[in-house]
Write a protein that holds these residues in place. Structure first.
Motif, mmCIF file in Angstrom:
data_model
loop_
_atom_site.group_PDB
_atom_site.id
_atom_site.type_symbol
_atom_site.label_atom_id
_atom_site.label_comp_id
_atom_site.label_asym_id
_atom_site.label_seq_id
_atom_site.Cartn_x
_atom_site.Cartn_y
_atom_site.Cartn_z
ATOM 1 N N LEU A 72 0.646 -1.205 0.066
ATOM 2 C CA LEU A 72 0.118 -0.139 0.006
ATOM 3 C C LEU A 72 0.961 1.248 0.053
ATOM 4 O O LEU A 72 0.312 2.327 -0.154
ATOM 5 C CB LEU A 72 -1.016 -0.001 1.187
ATOM 6 C CG LEU A 72 -1.966 -1.400 1.203
ATOM 7 C CD1 LEU A 72 -2.612 -1.352 2.353
ATOM 8 C CD2 LEU A 72 -2.757 -1.339 0.007
ATOM 9 N N ALA A 73 2.027 1.262 0.221
ATOM 10 C CA ALA A 73 3.111 2.287 0.059
ATOM 11 C C ALA A 73 4.225 1.761 -0.591
ATOM 12 O O ALA A 73 4.826 0.874 -0.279
ATOM 13 C CB ALA A 73 3.357 2.879 1.559
ATOM 14 N N TRP A 74 4.480 2.528 -1.619
ATOM 15 C CA TRP A 74 5.817 2.275 -2.417
ATOM 16 C C TRP A 74 6.754 3.404 -2.661
ATOM 17 O O TRP A 74 6.161 4.466 -1.895
ATOM 18 C CB TRP A 74 5.178 1.387 -3.659
ATOM 19 C CG TRP A 74 6.322 0.826 -4.134
ATOM 20 C CD1 TRP A 74 7.240 1.091 -5.173
ATOM 21 C CD2 TRP A 74 6.604 -0.612 -3.954
ATOM 22 N NE1 TRP A 74 7.845 0.138 -5.569
ATOM 23 C CE2 TRP A 74 7.595 -1.267 -4.900
ATOM 24 C CE3 TRP A 74 6.302 -1.589 -2.829
ATOM 25 C CZ2 TRP A 74 8.317 -2.442 -4.718
ATOM 26 C CZ3 TRP A 74 6.658 -2.813 -2.864
ATOM 27 C CH2 TRP A 74 7.777 -3.238 -3.927
ATOM 28 N N GLY A 75 7.564 3.344 -3.292
ATOM 29 C CA GLY A 75 8.346 4.561 -3.927
ATOM 30 C C GLY A 75 9.556 4.874 -2.797
ATOM 31 O O GLY A 75 10.046 4.009 -2.000
ATOM 32 N N ASP A 76 9.621 6.113 -2.386
ATOM 33 C CA ASP A 76 10.595 6.701 -1.485
ATOM 34 C C ASP A 76 10.555 6.176 -0.116
ATOM 35 O O ASP A 76 11.445 6.162 0.804
ATOM 36 C CB ASP A 76 10.591 8.209 -1.424
ATOM 37 C CG ASP A 76 11.118 8.827 -2.653
ATOM 38 O OD1 ASP A 76 11.774 7.894 -3.458
ATOM 39 O OD2 ASP A 76 10.941 9.907 -3.027
ATOM 40 N N ASP A 77 9.215 5.815 0.572
ATOM 41 C CA ASP A 77 9.065 5.076 1.699
ATOM 42 C C ASP A 77 9.727 3.886 1.974
ATOM 43 O O ASP A 77 9.720 3.365 3.103
ATOM 44 C CB ASP A 77 7.642 5.455 2.218
ATOM 45 C CG ASP A 77 6.957 6.701 2.322
ATOM 46 O OD1 ASP A 77 7.990 7.601 2.556
ATOM 47 O OD2 ASP A 77 5.989 6.774 2.106
ATOM 48 N N LEU A 78 9.666 3.021 0.877
ATOM 49 C CA LEU A 78 10.017 1.513 0.982
ATOM 50 C C LEU A 78 11.634 1.597 0.340
ATOM 51 O O LEU A 78 11.899 1.800 -0.601
ATOM 52 C CB LEU A 78 9.054 0.882 0.255
ATOM 53 C CG LEU A 78 9.238 -0.474 0.170
ATOM 54 C CD1 LEU A 78 9.012 -0.991 1.584
ATOM 55 C CD2 LEU A 78 8.505 -1.215 -0.822
ATOM 56 N N GLY A 79 12.281 0.933 1.363
ATOM 57 C CA GLY A 79 13.465 0.559 0.984
ATOM 58 C C GLY A 79 13.875 -0.801 0.888
ATOM 59 O O GLY A 79 13.108 -1.647 1.225
ATOM 60 N N THR A 80 15.058 -1.110 0.169
ATOM 61 C CA THR A 80 15.312 -2.486 -0.245
ATOM 62 C C THR A 80 16.650 -2.972 0.366
ATOM 63 O O THR A 80 17.436 -2.168 0.071
ATOM 64 C CB THR A 80 15.251 -2.793 -1.727
ATOM 65 O OG1 THR A 80 14.015 -2.254 -1.911
ATOM 66 C CG2 THR A 80 15.474 -4.027 -2.041
ATOM 67 N N TYR A 81 16.893 -3.969 0.778
ATOM 68 C CA TYR A 81 18.371 -4.833 1.126
ATOM 69 C C TYR A 81 18.496 -5.946 0.652
ATOM 70 O O TYR A 81 17.707 -6.829 0.958
ATOM 71 C CB TYR A 81 18.474 -4.476 2.746
ATOM 72 C CG TYR A 81 19.618 -5.099 3.133
ATOM 73 C CD1 TYR A 81 20.921 -4.474 2.965
ATOM 74 C CD2 TYR A 81 19.895 -6.472 3.634
ATOM 75 C CE1 TYR A 81 22.239 -4.863 3.500
ATOM 76 C CE2 TYR A 81 20.992 -7.083 4.137
ATOM 77 C CZ TYR A 81 22.070 -6.236 3.892
ATOM 78 O OH TYR A 81 23.452 -6.803 4.381
ATOM 79 N N THR A 82 19.300 -6.306 -0.138
ATOM 80 C CA THR A 82 19.587 -7.723 -0.605
ATOM 81 C C THR A 82 21.133 -7.908 0.018
ATOM 82 O O THR A 82 21.826 -6.963 0.239
ATOM 83 C CB THR A 82 19.679 -7.624 -1.922
ATOM 84 O OG1 THR A 82 20.423 -6.898 -2.674
ATOM 85 C CG2 THR A 82 18.230 -7.377 -2.413
ATOM 86 N N PHE A 83 21.510 -9.254 -0.107
ATOM 87 C CA PHE A 83 22.842 -9.510 0.516
ATOM 88 C C PHE A 83 22.771 -10.993 -0.384
ATOM 89 O O PHE A 83 21.896 -11.607 -0.729
ATOM 90 C CB PHE A 83 23.009 -9.629 1.875
ATOM 91 C CG PHE A 83 22.244 -10.688 2.730
ATOM 92 C CD1 PHE A 83 22.704 -11.779 3.029
ATOM 93 C CD2 PHE A 83 20.878 -10.329 3.135
ATOM 94 C CE1 PHE A 83 21.949 -12.699 3.868
ATOM 95 C CE2 PHE A 83 20.156 -11.258 3.719
ATOM 96 C CZ PHE A 83 20.738 -12.249 4.190
ATOM 97 N N GLY A 84 24.219 -11.653 0.040
ATOM 98 C CA GLY A 84 24.333 -12.794 -0.544
ATOM 99 C C GLY A 84 24.199 -13.085 -2.150
ATOM 100 O O GLY A 84 24.591 -12.566 -2.975
ATOM 101 N N ASN A 85 23.226 -14.112 -2.256
ATOM 102 C CA ASN A 85 22.950 -14.272 -3.870
ATOM 103 C C ASN A 85 22.170 -13.398 -4.386
ATOM 104 O O ASN A 85 21.431 -13.549 -5.652
ATOM 105 C CB ASN A 85 22.432 -15.771 -4.008
ATOM 106 C CG ASN A 85 21.348 -16.254 -3.450
ATOM 107 O OD1 ASN A 85 20.584 -15.215 -2.850
ATOM 108 N ND2 ASN A 85 20.985 -17.328 -3.087
#
Length: 115
Positions: free
Chosen positions: A49-62
């Motif tokens: 319901l909220a996307w864009g600048d309010d939502l961050g993403t973190y990935t690691f490993g594969n």
């Protein structure tokens, strides 16, 4: 059943349809630190319901999982499989879902450290 959840400040909300029969406790390095209890659902059952600048993403490993978090309060309400092939899955942090008590659900321990 339709469930609703959010981060602590409410800037990142979600809705999903699922039959909650249990929770997953993953021991990977990020899930164990977050203390998340998860529910795995088909990705198409999740509405953010909220996307864009309010939502961050973190990935690691594969880099096949995107751990989503609120940029304001830091809470991680969900993660999602970001593979380009195959069926995609979303993993809801049940601690962020209204009207349920995750401690009442049976817990399945998943060995994410070895995955």
């Amino acid at each position: 059943m339709l469930y609703k959840g959010s981060c602590h400040c409410g800037k990142v909300g979600l809705e999903f349809k699922a039959e909650l029969t249990g929770a997953i406790r993953c021991n990977c390095s990020i899930c164990s630190r977050k203390g998340a209890l998860l529910c795995a659902i088909p990705h198409e059952s999740l509405t953010v319901l909220a996307w864009g600048d309010d939502l961050g993403t973190y990935t690691f490993g594969n880099h096949t999982m995107a751990h989503r978090f609120c940029r304001t309060c830091g809470i991680h309400p969900f993660a999602e499989d970001i593979r380009e092939s195959g069926e995609r899955t979303a993993y809801i942090n049940l601690n962020c879902v209204a009207d349920i008590d995750p401690s009442t659900l049976p817990v399945f321990d998943f060995d994410g450290r070895s995955a």
